[in-house]
Design an enzyme around this catalytic site. Sequence first.
Site, short mmCIF file in Angstrom:
data_model
loop_
_atom_site.label_atom_id
_atom_site.label_comp_id
_atom_site.label_asym_id
_atom_site.label_seq_id
_atom_site.Cartn_x
_atom_site.Cartn_y
_atom_site.Cartn_z
CB ALA A 171 -1.57 1.89 11.52
CG ASP A 206 -0.68 -5.47 0.31
OD1 ASP A 206 -2.02 -5.50 -0.43
OD2 ASP A 206 -0.54 -5.09 0.99
CE1 TYR A 216 -9.32 2.63 8.66
CE2 TYR A 216 -10.04 4.51 9.07
CZ TYR A 216 -9.08 3.78 8.98
OH TYR A 216 -7.76 3.76 8.82
CB THR A 251 -10.25 -6.48 6.71
OG1 THR A 251 -11.07 -6.71 4.86
CG2 THR A 251 -8.66 -6.00 5.90
CE LYS A 261 -7.34 1.12 11.15
NZ LYS A 261 -5.81 0.47 10.59
CG LEU A 263 1.45 -0.61 8.09
CD1 LEU A 263 2.21 0.30 6.87
CD2 LEU A 263 1.26 0.67 9.25
N GLY A 317 0.65 -1.39 -0.32
CA GLY A 317 -0.08 -0.50 -0.30
C GLY A 317 0.96 0.70 -0.10
CG PHE A 318 0.47 6.45 0.75
CD1 PHE A 318 1.67 6.79 0.33
CD2 PHE A 318 -0.11 7.24 1.53
CE1 PHE A 318 1.70 8.21 0.90
CE2 PHE A 318 0.37 8.28 2.28
CZ PHE A 318 1.18 8.37 1.94
CB ILE A 319 2.05 4.23 4.28
CG1 ILE A 319 0.69 5.76 5.03
CG2 ILE A 319 2.99 3.86 5.66
CD1 ILE A 319 0.22 6.12 5.90
P1 NAD Z 1 -3.60 1.46 2.15
O1 NAD Z 1 -5.22 1.48 1.06
O2 NAD Z 1 -2.66 1.98 -0.08
O3 NAD Z 1 -2.45 0.13 2.34
C1 NAD Z 1 -3.62 -1.01 2.58
C2 NAD Z 1 -2.39 -1.72 2.26
O4 NAD Z 1 -3.89 -2.74 3.32
C3 NAD Z 1 -3.09 -2.15 0.66
O5 NAD Z 1 -1.93 -2.16 0.02
C4 NAD Z 1 -3.70 -2.99 0.67
O6 NAD Z 1 -4.11 -3.91 -0.43
C5 NAD Z 1 -3.70 -4.09 2.14
N1 NAD Z 1 -4.76 -4.56 2.01
C6 NAD Z 1 -6.18 -3.93 2.17
N2 NAD Z 1 -6.55 -5.08 2.95
C7 NAD Z 1 -6.44 -6.35 3.04
C8 NAD Z 1 -5.85 -8.27 3.84
N3 NAD Z 1 -7.57 -8.24 4.08
N4 NAD Z 1 -4.84 -8.80 3.57
C9 NAD Z 1 -3.76 -7.95 3.73
N5 NAD Z 1 -3.58 -7.09 2.76
C10 NAD Z 1 -4.41 -6.09 3.01
O7 NAD Z 1 -3.58 3.22 2.76
P2 NAD Z 1 -2.37 3.62 3.18
O8 NAD Z 1 -2.86 5.36 3.56
O9 NAD Z 1 -1.11 2.77 3.48
O10 NAD Z 1 -2.82 2.70 5.34
C11 NAD Z 1 -2.11 2.26 5.93
C12 NAD Z 1 -2.44 1.60 7.19
O11 NAD Z 1 -2.14 2.89 7.35
C13 NAD Z 1 -4.38 1.73 7.65
O12 NAD Z 1 -3.80 0.42 8.54
C14 NAD Z 1 -4.58 2.53 7.51
O13 NAD Z 1 -5.81 2.75 8.71
C15 NAD Z 1 -4.00 3.96 8.46
N6 NAD Z 1 -4.14 5.10 7.98
C16 NAD Z 1 -3.57 5.93 7.18
C17 NAD Z 1 -4.27 7.29 7.55
C18 NAD Z 1 -3.82 8.26 5.80
O14 NAD Z 1 -3.54 9.12 5.85
N7 NAD Z 1 -2.86 7.56 4.64
C19 NAD Z 1 -4.24 7.56 8.30
C20 NAD Z 1 -4.75 7.43 9.30
C21 NAD Z 1 -4.34 6.01 9.70
#
Ligand code: NAD
Length: 321
Positions: free
Chosen positions: A117, A31, A149, A95, A153, A76, A10-12
């Site tokens: 996270a 993932d 959500y 999930t 969390k 994450l 994913g992104f982070i």
């Molecule tokens: P993202 O959607 O890019 O990353 C989430 C990843 O999890 C994706 O690669 C997705 O394919 C994978 N995923 C989803 N369901 C899955 C499953 N059942 N099994 C395996 N992989 C699975 O989003 P992100 O922004 O990188 O978020 C990463 C974490 O940070 C998450 O837990 C999110 O809740 C948390 N978060 C992000 C933000 C933000 O601003 N980006 C803010 C608060 C919290």
Amino acid sequence: MRSLITGGAGFIGSHLTEHLLGLGHEVVVLDDLSTGSEHNLATVRDDPRLRFVRGSVCDPDAVERCMDGVTAVYHLAAAVGVFTILDKPLESLRTNLAGTETVLEAARRHDVPILVASTSEVYGKNTTAGLSEEDDRIVGSPLKSRWSYAEAKALDETLAYLYHVEHGIPTVIVRLFNTVGPRQTGRYGMVIPRFVQQALTGAPVTVFGDGQQVRCFCHVLDVVPALVALLADETAHGAVYNLGNAEQITISALAGKIIEATGSHSEIVKIPYTEAYGDGYEDMQRRVPDCTKARDRVGFRPHHTLEDIIRAVIKDRRPAT
Ligand code: NAD
């Protein structure tokens, strides 16, 4: 050192993968590619220290297959983004609840430190300027998908905390505030990549609600080292930390800044929440973090400004010429 990153495509997660490989760690990414993509790992794809496993965190066998020799887990993986949660509320809830419990259980069996996270969404409608970890949660009805959500969390946090208290597992919980940077997609409701995409294509920049909502944005490259520092610090275990940037901006002003930075002629169009998300959507007027706790513990201090973030996202999204 071998780290498991759930959601590592994913992104982070992809930035964290690069960071840990850069520190000399081996990395296993688990993932299911639901919102992530192997393309996010393009820069490290050929690194022999990276292993990619396609599977779900809800599948205990898949998680177990990733745990061999792992010395740290970064959990994450989650169903993320307002559009995802509203489109698939039940699957998202599963999930975000069952997935976390499965990963925590694997960390317990293997006695491995784990970072979970969480999100600033757990504060819900609390608009205190400078939300700190002890502040109350103010959330709407559990029957509104919009809050599921935040609810999931929040329970993840309780689970992680209880695994620490009852099983002695070193856990760290991070509440991420809006985290932005290259590779984030606007498809699931993330505002900066969505505005940048609209501005670059000359489409109207669509502001939901009155645009007076105040938000703060933190560059992913400020967040990622803090994740590693917190999990590595034994004195940080068993606690929750806000991670974000306290620089505030209204969503209307953000739209204007992005139009200016892209040199776009896009107009700003306001869209009521009901049109954007359907009936019953609730937003919060202000979301600003107080990150004193993470600063005191591991020296967390964001270095990137909002201008840096906008420039980085534009560079990432602008088609190559
Ligand atoms: P993202 O959607 O890019 O990353 C989430 C990843 O999890 C994706 O690669 C997705 O394919 C994978 N995923 C989803 N369901 C899955 C499953 N059942 N099994 C395996 N992989 C699975 O989003 P992100 O922004 O990188 O978020 C990463 C974490 O940070 C998450 O837990 C999110 O809740 C948390 N978060 C992000 C933000 C933000 O601003 N980006 C803010 C608060 C919290």
